[in-house]
Motif scaffolding. Sequence first.
Motif, mmCIF file in Angstrom:
data_model
loop_
_atom_site.group_PDB
_atom_site.id
_atom_site.type_symbol
_atom_site.label_atom_id
_atom_site.label_comp_id
_atom_site.label_asym_id
_atom_site.label_seq_id
_atom_site.Cartn_x
_atom_site.Cartn_y
_atom_site.Cartn_z
ATOM 1 N N VAL A 266 42.146 2.342 4.825
ATOM 2 C CA VAL A 266 41.932 3.787 4.873
ATOM 3 C C VAL A 266 42.128 4.252 6.306
ATOM 4 O O VAL A 266 41.606 3.639 7.255
ATOM 5 C CB VAL A 266 40.524 4.151 4.377
ATOM 6 N N VAL A 267 42.887 5.330 6.469
ATOM 7 C CA VAL A 267 43.132 5.880 7.801
ATOM 8 C C VAL A 267 42.835 7.370 7.770
ATOM 9 O O VAL A 267 42.953 8.037 6.737
ATOM 10 C CB VAL A 267 44.585 5.638 8.259
ATOM 11 N N VAL A 268 42.455 7.876 8.944
ATOM 12 C CA VAL A 268 42.230 9.310 9.125
ATOM 13 C C VAL A 268 42.873 9.714 10.438
ATOM 14 O O VAL A 268 43.071 8.881 11.332
ATOM 15 C CB VAL A 268 40.730 9.650 9.145
ATOM 16 N N PRO A 269 43.228 10.990 10.597
ATOM 17 C CA PRO A 269 43.741 11.434 11.895
ATOM 18 C C PRO A 269 42.684 11.247 12.984
ATOM 19 O O PRO A 269 41.477 11.399 12.739
ATOM 20 C CB PRO A 269 44.059 12.909 11.658
ATOM 21 N N GLN A 270 43.144 10.912 14.177
ATOM 22 C CA GLN A 270 42.203 10.676 15.265
ATOM 23 C C GLN A 270 41.393 11.920 15.601
ATOM 24 O O GLN A 270 40.222 11.838 15.992
ATOM 25 C CB GLN A 270 42.954 10.173 16.499
ATOM 26 N N GLU A 271 41.984 13.112 15.423
ATOM 27 C CA GLU A 271 41.249 14.335 15.759
ATOM 28 C C GLU A 271 40.145 14.647 14.760
ATOM 29 O O GLU A 271 39.310 15.530 15.001
ATOM 30 C CB GLU A 271 42.213 15.522 15.854
ATOM 31 N N ALA A 272 40.108 13.920 13.629
ATOM 32 C CA ALA A 272 39.036 14.147 12.656
ATOM 33 C C ALA A 272 37.766 13.396 13.010
ATOM 34 O O ALA A 272 36.748 13.558 12.346
ATOM 35 C CB ALA A 272 39.505 13.734 11.260
ATOM 36 N N VAL A 273 37.811 12.555 14.040
ATOM 37 C CA VAL A 273 36.673 11.717 14.400
ATOM 38 C C VAL A 273 35.988 12.302 15.625
ATOM 39 O O VAL A 273 36.648 12.693 16.601
ATOM 40 C CB VAL A 273 37.129 10.275 14.678
ATOM 41 N N SER A 274 34.676 12.362 15.564
ATOM 42 C CA SER A 274 33.872 12.745 16.723
ATOM 43 C C SER A 274 32.849 11.651 16.978
ATOM 44 O O SER A 274 32.413 10.964 16.036
ATOM 45 C CB SER A 274 33.170 14.091 16.470
ATOM 46 N N THR A 275 32.473 11.481 18.219
ATOM 47 C CA THR A 275 31.564 10.404 18.605
ATOM 48 C C THR A 275 30.349 10.992 19.309
ATOM 49 O O THR A 275 30.495 11.772 20.264
ATOM 50 C CB THR A 275 32.276 9.387 19.524
ATOM 51 N N ARG A 276 29.173 10.601 18.849
ATOM 52 C CA ARG A 276 27.923 11.041 19.467
ATOM 53 C C ARG A 276 26.940 9.886 19.434
ATOM 54 O O ARG A 276 26.782 9.233 18.390
ATOM 55 C CB ARG A 276 27.330 12.247 18.744
ATOM 56 N N MET A 277 26.297 9.626 20.570
ATOM 57 C CA MET A 277 25.256 8.604 20.674
ATOM 58 C C MET A 277 25.740 7.228 20.188
ATOM 59 O O MET A 277 25.023 6.480 19.542
ATOM 60 C CB MET A 277 24.014 9.025 19.881
ATOM 61 N N GLY A 278 26.998 6.926 20.464
ATOM 62 C CA GLY A 278 27.554 5.635 20.092
ATOM 63 C C GLY A 278 27.975 5.503 18.656
ATOM 64 O O GLY A 278 28.386 4.419 18.226
ATOM 65 N N LEU A 279 27.897 6.567 17.865
ATOM 66 C CA LEU A 279 28.305 6.533 16.469
ATOM 67 C C LEU A 279 29.513 7.424 16.257
ATOM 68 O O LEU A 279 29.675 8.444 16.941
ATOM 69 C CB LEU A 279 27.152 6.984 15.561
ATOM 70 N N ASP A 280 30.347 7.058 15.283
ATOM 71 C CA ASP A 280 31.528 7.833 14.950
ATOM 72 C C ASP A 280 31.274 8.601 13.660
ATOM 73 O O ASP A 280 30.749 8.057 12.684
ATOM 74 C CB ASP A 280 32.739 6.904 14.774
ATOM 75 N N PHE A 281 31.663 9.892 13.672
ATOM 76 C CA PHE A 281 31.431 10.767 12.527
ATOM 77 C C PHE A 281 32.743 11.419 12.100
ATOM 78 O O PHE A 281 33.641 11.632 12.919
ATOM 79 C CB PHE A 281 30.423 11.881 12.873
ATOM 80 N N VAL A 282 32.827 11.729 10.808
ATOM 81 C CA VAL A 282 33.888 12.577 10.285
ATOM 82 C C VAL A 282 33.238 13.639 9.407
ATOM 83 O O VAL A 282 32.156 13.418 8.824
ATOM 84 C CB VAL A 282 34.927 11.785 9.468
ATOM 85 N N GLN A 283 33.883 14.808 9.313
ATOM 86 C CA GLN A 283 33.400 15.898 8.469
ATOM 87 C C GLN A 283 34.108 15.807 7.112
ATOM 88 O O GLN A 283 35.328 15.976 7.019
ATOM 89 C CB GLN A 283 33.699 17.253 9.133
ATOM 90 N N VAL A 284 33.347 15.517 6.053
ATOM 91 C CA VAL A 284 33.877 15.405 4.706
ATOM 92 C C VAL A 284 33.578 16.703 3.965
ATOM 93 O O VAL A 284 32.448 17.208 4.000
ATOM 94 C CB VAL A 284 33.259 14.205 3.967
#
Length: 327
Positions: A266-284
């Motif tokens: 599974v792949v997502v565009p890099q701009e869909a990923v945000s990082t906060r406090m060492g964790l990676d998030f995506v908006q679904v």
Amino acid sequence: MKHALTAALIILTALLPGLATAADMQAERITITEWKAVFAKIEARNTIPARSRLGGTLEQVMVAEGSEVAEGQQIATTVDEKLLLELRAVDAQLQALTSELTNAQAELTRGLNLLERGVTTEQNVDGLRTRVEVIQGRIGSTEAQKDVLLQRTAEGRVLAPISGRVIDVPVTAGSVIMPGEMVAVIGGGGFYLRLAVPERHADFLNEGDDIRIDGIEGTDSGTLAKVYPQIENGRVIADVELSGLSAEFIGKRVLVRLPVARTQTVVVPQEAVSTRMGLDFVQVAPPDAPPTERVVVLGEKLQIDGRALVEVLSGLSGDEALVTAHE
């Protein structure tokens, strides 16, 4: 009252920076190629020794390691002193037989003259004629013997079996060698990257596949030119063809990456990923529901058809609609 509600909505939107407005991206499930890094060596397609057909003393070596040679070119000379002595003996025999033939022919001529005058008999002339023929036969046999000696002497010329480059010269001038002993090793037929791959990857190797080669000037690409059918010591031998390959150093190791498997991910565009406090998030963005944040575990970054993507190891199934988070 209406103005107060509008102001409250504006403040609420400002306090939720991760809120997205519309689904504009998609998590995708794609097939990617797995690459295995192995070391290949620069080698010649054909490596053939040049051997001496004659035993004796190596009188001259005309090439050195790295020399370019053409097929049939003389690269060394072997001399057998016994052959030279035998040639001298044969030449002396030929000279003696030639003189003997001259005398026999002169006696035959006199015998024919005497036979015409009736002084001698036909039997004596036949004996003289037979003697001339015997000497001529001995001369022919001796000349054939000389031809054999000359051929054996000519076999002292060591010739290059193929066109290519001299890889090794294990002997020097003055060495005593036996018939069939190696004088030089010549590599020809083109230079390739030769590699040995574990046999578990043999089914994934196909001639014509693109191969990645890592060098000083970056990553280059080559072609899997030949996969040899015989497995040796649990490894498959293969040749990689690379345009402009430098054969200055035979046996030099080069890092090569081979396609050994294909997997779905599974792949997502890099701009869909945000990082906060060492964790990676995506908006679904679920259907008929507000967007929600989801924690994902990322893999390696990929470049596919000019798109910057990132692999998602867990957290998504591959059919989610995504939105870009507004910071």
